[in-house]
Scaffold this motif. Structure first.
Motif, PDB file in Angstrom:
ATOM      1  N   SER A  62      18.949   0.809   9.691  1.00 51.23           N
ATOM      2  CA  SER A  62      19.138   0.606   8.215  1.00 51.23           C
ATOM      3  C   SER A  62      18.118   0.768   7.507  1.00 51.23           C
ATOM      4  O   SER A  62      16.694   0.713   8.392  1.00 51.23           O
ATOM      5  CB  SER A  62      19.803  -0.693   7.868  1.00 51.23           C
ATOM      6  OG  SER A  62      19.012  -1.827   8.459  1.00 51.23           O
ATOM      7  N   GLU A  63      17.702   0.599   6.204  1.00 53.79           N
ATOM      8  CA  GLU A  63      16.375   0.639   5.609  1.00 53.79           C
ATOM      9  C   GLU A  63      15.664  -0.447   6.148  1.00 53.79           C
ATOM     10  O   GLU A  63      14.506  -0.374   6.264  1.00 53.79           O
ATOM     11  CB  GLU A  63      16.715   0.682   4.138  1.00 53.79           C
ATOM     12  CG  GLU A  63      17.307   2.051   3.768  1.00 53.79           C
ATOM     13  CD  GLU A  63      17.337   2.175   2.246  1.00 53.79           C
ATOM     14  OE1 GLU A  63      16.462   2.232   1.505  1.00 53.79           O
ATOM     15  OE2 GLU A  63      18.518   2.113   1.683  1.00 53.79           O
ATOM     16  N   LEU A  74      14.893   0.029  10.318  1.00 55.70           N
ATOM     17  CA  LEU A  74      14.187   1.342  11.226  1.00 55.70           C
ATOM     18  C   LEU A  74      13.003   1.015  11.758  1.00 55.70           C
ATOM     19  O   LEU A  74      12.632   1.301  12.885  1.00 55.70           O
ATOM     20  CB  LEU A  74      14.221   2.331  10.039  1.00 55.70           C
ATOM     21  CG  LEU A  74      13.353   3.776  10.251  1.00 55.70           C
ATOM     22  CD1 LEU A  74      14.171   4.195  11.542  1.00 55.70           C
ATOM     23  CD2 LEU A  74      13.166   4.527   9.105  1.00 55.70           C
ATOM     24  N   SER A 105      14.095  10.003   5.387  1.00 53.68           N
ATOM     25  CA  SER A 105      14.644   9.506   4.034  1.00 53.68           C
ATOM     26  C   SER A 105      16.109   8.878   4.113  1.00 53.68           C
ATOM     27  O   SER A 105      16.748   9.234   5.122  1.00 53.68           O
ATOM     28  CB  SER A 105      14.531  10.294   2.992  1.00 53.68           C
ATOM     29  OG  SER A 105      15.407  11.544   3.336  1.00 53.68           O
ATOM     30  N   TRP A 106      16.345   8.088   3.135  1.00 54.78           N
ATOM     31  CA  TRP A 106      17.702   7.696   3.078  1.00 54.78           C
ATOM     32  C   TRP A 106      18.717   8.208   1.997  1.00 54.78           C
ATOM     33  O   TRP A 106      17.945   8.456   0.937  1.00 54.78           O
ATOM     34  CB  TRP A 106      17.564   6.212   2.740  1.00 54.78           C
ATOM     35  CG  TRP A 106      16.982   5.472   3.862  1.00 54.78           C
ATOM     36  CD1 TRP A 106      15.730   5.012   3.932  1.00 54.78           C
ATOM     37  CD2 TRP A 106      17.505   4.895   5.353  1.00 54.78           C
ATOM     38  NE1 TRP A 106      15.384   4.651   5.267  1.00 54.78           N
ATOM     39  CE2 TRP A 106      16.480   4.371   5.668  1.00 54.78           C
ATOM     40  CE3 TRP A 106      18.887   5.023   5.576  1.00 54.78           C
ATOM     41  CZ2 TRP A 106      16.803   3.922   7.235  1.00 54.78           C
ATOM     42  CZ3 TRP A 106      19.200   4.423   6.905  1.00 54.78           C
ATOM     43  CH2 TRP A 106      18.183   3.960   7.468  1.00 54.78           C
ATOM     44  N   ASP A 128      25.989   8.621   2.193  1.00 55.31           N
ATOM     45  CA  ASP A 128      26.873   9.349   3.485  1.00 55.31           C
ATOM     46  C   ASP A 128      27.675  10.261   2.692  1.00 55.31           C
ATOM     47  O   ASP A 128      28.569   9.982   1.934  1.00 55.31           O
ATOM     48  CB  ASP A 128      27.426   8.427   3.944  1.00 55.31           C
ATOM     49  CG  ASP A 128      28.470   9.018   5.384  1.00 55.31           C
ATOM     50  OD1 ASP A 128      28.654  10.003   5.397  1.00 55.31           O
ATOM     51  OD2 ASP A 128      28.836   8.048   6.201  1.00 55.31           O
ATOM     52  N   ARG A 152      24.553   4.119   3.075  1.00 53.31           N
ATOM     53  CA  ARG A 152      23.313   4.735   3.175  1.00 53.31           C
ATOM     54  C   ARG A 152      23.092   5.186   4.443  1.00 53.31           C
ATOM     55  O   ARG A 152      23.372   4.577   5.493  1.00 53.31           O
ATOM     56  CB  ARG A 152      22.247   4.131   2.589  1.00 53.31           C
ATOM     57  CG  ARG A 152      22.386   3.636   1.074  1.00 53.31           C
ATOM     58  CD  ARG A 152      22.030   4.812   0.161  1.00 53.31           C
ATOM     59  NE  ARG A 152      20.561   4.626   0.225  1.00 53.31           N
ATOM     60  CZ  ARG A 152      19.782   5.758  -0.606  1.00 53.31           C
ATOM     61  NH1 ARG A 152      20.488   6.552  -1.335  1.00 53.31           N
ATOM     62  NH2 ARG A 152      18.551   5.716  -0.636  1.00 53.31           N
ATOM     63  N   VAL A 153      22.732   6.500   4.816  1.00 55.36           N
ATOM     64  CA  VAL A 153      22.458   6.810   6.328  1.00 55.36           C
ATOM     65  C   VAL A 153      20.795   7.495   6.346  1.00 55.36           C
ATOM     66  O   VAL A 153      20.479   7.866   5.313  1.00 55.36           O
ATOM     67  CB  VAL A 153      23.533   7.904   6.772  1.00 55.36           C
ATOM     68  CG1 VAL A 153      24.758   7.133   6.814  1.00 55.36           C
ATOM     69  CG2 VAL A 153      23.476   9.070   5.663  1.00 55.36           C
ATOM     70  N   LEU A 154      20.593   7.632   7.413  1.00 55.11           N
ATOM     71  CA  LEU A 154      19.211   8.291   7.657  1.00 55.11           C
ATOM     72  C   LEU A 154      19.140   9.886   7.837  1.00 55.11           C
ATOM     73  O   LEU A 154      20.095  10.318   8.624  1.00 55.11           O
ATOM     74  CB  LEU A 154      18.615   7.784   9.013  1.00 55.11           C
ATOM     75  CG  LEU A 154      17.063   7.982   9.243  1.00 55.11           C
ATOM     76  CD1 LEU A 154      16.152   7.477   8.254  1.00 55.11           C
ATOM     77  CD2 LEU A 154      16.658   7.595  10.618  1.00 55.11           C
ATOM     78  N   GLN A 155      18.314  10.274   6.939  1.00 51.79           N
ATOM     79  CA  GLN A 155      18.101  11.932   6.941  1.00 51.79           C
ATOM     80  C   GLN A 155      16.808  11.995   7.615  1.00 51.79           C
ATOM     81  O   GLN A 155      15.827  11.560   7.254  1.00 51.79           O
ATOM     82  CB  GLN A 155      18.311  12.583   5.629  1.00 51.79           C
ATOM     83  CG  GLN A 155      17.944  13.912   5.706  1.00 51.79           C
ATOM     84  CD  GLN A 155      17.901  14.655   4.229  1.00 51.79           C
ATOM     85  OE1 GLN A 155      16.995  14.386   3.305  1.00 51.79           O
ATOM     86  NE2 GLN A 155      19.068  15.140   3.941  1.00 51.79           N
ATOM     87  N   ARG A 200      23.125   7.814  12.499  1.00 53.86           N
ATOM     88  CA  ARG A 200      23.245   6.550  12.101  1.00 53.86           C
ATOM     89  C   ARG A 200      22.720   5.491  13.057  1.00 53.86           C
ATOM     90  O   ARG A 200      22.749   4.169  13.344  1.00 53.86           O
ATOM     91  CB  ARG A 200      24.898   6.245  12.128  1.00 53.86           C
ATOM     92  CG  ARG A 200      25.574   6.925  11.125  1.00 53.86           C
ATOM     93  CD  ARG A 200      27.038   6.273  10.929  1.00 53.86           C
ATOM     94  NE  ARG A 200      26.980   4.901  10.492  1.00 53.86           N
ATOM     95  CZ  ARG A 200      28.022   3.846  10.814  1.00 53.86           C
ATOM     96  NH1 ARG A 200      28.835   4.235  11.616  1.00 53.86           N
ATOM     97  NH2 ARG A 200      27.892   2.753  10.566  1.00 53.86           N
TER      98      ARG A 200
END
Length: 273
Positions: A36-37, A40, A55-56, A59, A66-69, A253
């Motif tokens: 998660s933000e 991380l 970046s966030w 999804d 929100r997922v991690l790119q 994720r």
């Protein structure tokens, strides 16, 4: 290999009894987990040219989440020995040996992914850092296919003839057409061993068991030095580059980690959150 942020590994354990009976003896590692933000930086090292490569985003399958790119640029240059943008759970390299280990990954291949000839590693279980070889277990994308690669070597890491690519056993036990615009789930249960007659390995893709082996070596020798134990990584690693593309990206994720006798359904339950 040296993580982008920090070098010390620590491991903490907690007993999880929510999803299994006492007999399961499930132990979840506090390392890793759904990213998660807020978690991380505390739960993961970042191996990337710049933190801006992460970046966030919403999804695509669930805009409320929100997922991690993770993005990798062609000009990024080498990070930790290669062209990469990956996350590594802090404290993951707990041990190899007879203890059963579990690893879980979820990643999303975007619709705009362009097939290229060089293979790109999207998830891996990295081996002994001191032998400089391909990961013992990795999931890779090449052109329009997704495939599993395994590699092991039985030579001693500190022997007069240490492990090399020549003499290592490499296999491709599973391959399938790449499906873009979907989440993949990759789960591994293993007992790491480089000794003949030992080692266990079970691999699932999208909840389907695609590989199950007993009594086969599945990693490199571990000599107890820091950095010699296996650890998980997720993101993008392009050892042969990304052809003429400016950049590539993937969503993740995070990485679930566990140890002990665990039911598959119990281990992946966190992915349902």
């Amino acid at each position: 290999m040296k993580p982008f942020r920090g070098v010390a590994y620590c491991c903490a354990l907690m007993v999880c009894a929510v999803f299994c009976f006492q007999a399961c003896a499930q132990v979840m590692l506090t390392a890793g987990g759904i990213v998660s933000e807020s978690s991380l930086s505390s739960k993961y090292y970042i191996q990337a040219r710049s933190p801006e490569r992460l970046s966030w985003v919403s999804d695509p399958a669930d805009p409320s989440r929100r997922v991690l790119q993770i993005r990798l640029h062609r000009e990024d240059g080498q990070v930790a020995g290669g062209l990469r943008a990956e996350i590594v759970p802090r404290g993951d390299a707990a041990a190899n040996g007879p203890s059963t280990r579990w690893y879980g990954f979820e990643f999303y291949v975007p619709d705009e992914w362009v097939p290229i000839p060089p293979a790109v590693v999207v998830a891996q279980l990295h081996g002994n850092d001191h032998v400089y070889l391909a990961p013992p277990l990795s999931l890779q994308i090449q052109e329009g296919r997704l495939f599993l690669m395994t590699q092991y070597n039985m030579r001693g890491a500190r022997s007069a003839d240490p492990p090399k690519t020549e003499g290592s056993v490499r296999r491709y036990p599973w391959v399938a057409p790449l499906k873009k615009g979907k989440w993949y789930r990759w789960v591994v249960r293993t007992q790491w061993s480089s000794t003949p007659g030992e080692g266990e390995l079970d691999v699932w893709i999208d909840d389907e068991l695609i590989l199950s082996e007993r009594g086969r070596p599945n990693t490199y020798d571990t000599d107890g030095r820091p950095g010699s134990f296996n650890y998980a990584k997720a993101g993008l690693y392009a050892p042969a580059g990304i052809a003429e593309l400016e950049s590539i990206s993937i969503l993740t994720r995070g990485i679930l980690l566990g140890r002990g006798d665990v039911r598959y359904e119990a281990f992946v339950a966190d992915f349902s959150r």
